[in-house]
Write an enzyme that holds these catalytic residues in place. Sequence first.
Site, short mmCIF file in Angstrom:
data_model
loop_
_atom_site.label_atom_id
_atom_site.label_comp_id
_atom_site.label_asym_id
_atom_site.label_seq_id
_atom_site.Cartn_x
_atom_site.Cartn_y
_atom_site.Cartn_z
N HIS A 158 -14.67 1.90 -0.62
CA HIS A 158 -13.60 0.99 -0.20
C HIS A 158 -12.44 1.71 0.49
CE1 HIS A 158 -15.13 -1.99 -3.47
NE2 HIS A 158 -15.86 -2.01 -2.39
N ARG A 185 1.45 1.75 -3.60
CA ARG A 185 0.21 2.24 -4.27
C ARG A 185 0.00 3.72 -3.92
NH1 ARG A 185 1.33 -1.79 -5.31
NH2 ARG A 185 2.15 -0.48 -6.95
N TYR A 218 0.83 -1.22 0.00
CA TYR A 218 0.00 0.00 0.00
C TYR A 218 0.86 1.26 0.00
CZ TYR A 218 -4.29 -2.62 0.14
OH TYR A 218 -5.32 -3.45 -0.21
N GLY A 233 -15.85 2.71 -15.57
CA GLY A 233 -14.58 2.09 -15.21
C GLY A 233 -14.64 1.04 -14.14
N THR A 234 -15.75 0.35 -14.07
CA THR A 234 -15.83 -0.76 -13.11
C THR A 234 -16.29 -2.02 -13.80
OG1 THR A 234 -16.97 -1.64 -11.15
CG2 THR A 234 -18.10 0.15 -12.30
N SER A 235 -15.63 -3.13 -13.47
CA SER A 235 -15.99 -4.42 -14.07
C SER A 235 -17.29 -4.96 -13.46
CB SER A 235 -14.87 -5.43 -13.83
OG SER A 235 -14.64 -5.57 -12.44
N ASP A 264 -8.05 5.81 -4.56
CA ASP A 264 -7.30 7.03 -4.86
C ASP A 264 -8.20 8.25 -4.63
OD1 ASP A 264 -8.60 8.05 -7.34
OD2 ASP A 264 -7.86 6.23 -8.27
N GLN A 276 -15.44 3.24 -5.97
CA GLN A 276 -14.80 2.06 -5.36
C GLN A 276 -13.31 2.30 -5.24
OE1 GLN A 276 -16.31 -1.79 -7.28
NE2 GLN A 276 -17.18 -0.22 -8.60
N ASN A 277 -12.86 3.42 -5.82
CA ASN A 277 -11.42 3.69 -5.85
C ASN A 277 -10.91 4.15 -4.49
OD1 ASN A 277 -11.51 2.99 -8.46
ND2 ASN A 277 -11.37 5.06 -9.27
#
Length: 229
Positions: A105, A57, A54, A173-175, A90, A87-88
Amino acid sequence: MKYNLVILSGAGISAESGIKTFRDSDGLWENFAIEEVATPQAWKNNPDLVQKFYNERRLNVISANPNAAHHYFSDLQEHFNVQVVTQNIDDLHERAGSKNVLHLHGNIRYAKSSGPDKEKKYYLIDGHELKMTDCCDDGFPLRPHVVWFGEEVPLLEQAGRIVEQADILIVVGTSLSVYPAANLIHYTKASCRKILIDPKADQMSVESVFTKINKSAVEAVGELKELLF
Ligand SMILES: NC(=O)c1ccc[n+]([C@@H]2O[C@H](COP(=O)([O-])OP(=O)(O)OC[C@H]3O[C@@H](n4cnc5c(N)ncnc54)[C@H](O)[C@@H]3O)[C@@H](O)[C@H]2O)c1
């Protein structure tokens, strides 16, 4: 009266800022298996590795800049009541100027206790490095303020209430393969207009009411302008 516009974003929106997604690299995150770095068990087995992962990251996030898609979503605040549910981990939405951002998250720029009261207090990390000797005021070492796989998502209910109010939902941008976050697309009212932006949108199975833009987040901005105005 302004319409409520909700953006549900995932790792893909930050790909063009140089932050790698997770699914695009075959379920590995920067060459690590999720179980090695993003679960409570990983922290128990090898906290030094998790902390280092992390920290790297975080350095990547600090060095990155918001891209045209982050900026466009921020600009939309002039015309809509915009709420970002991301969900990011960043902070690129905030750095582009988005005011209402809910981090489902967590946020990698912050730390929290690794003890039982982990959601009580969040600490802004000075720089990119969190050390194992950095402790919370409850005496437990600080861990990244992120929700690991297998942990509860404390802000899920709040996110659900936001999505329920949406007049327009933009999923970008999310699966849609990380749960329970992926379920949020089903929380909308019947009249909500839904747009899906992803280079793989045409392969994604979502309700037919979705307008799909089969492009990267940055490339999609032009088409989005035409759809929204
Ligand atoms: N930037 C970050 O904060 C970051 C990065 C990696 C992983 N994660 C974490 O891992 C989990 C991953 O789930 P997820 O669904 O968010 O991501 P994911 O990696 O599972 O899926 C990424 C999606 O983005 C799409 N994509 C790739 N490039 C794109 C682009 N330029 N523009 C638009 N879309 C693009 C892919 O086709 C894919 O559907 C999340 O919970 C998140 O917390 C976060």
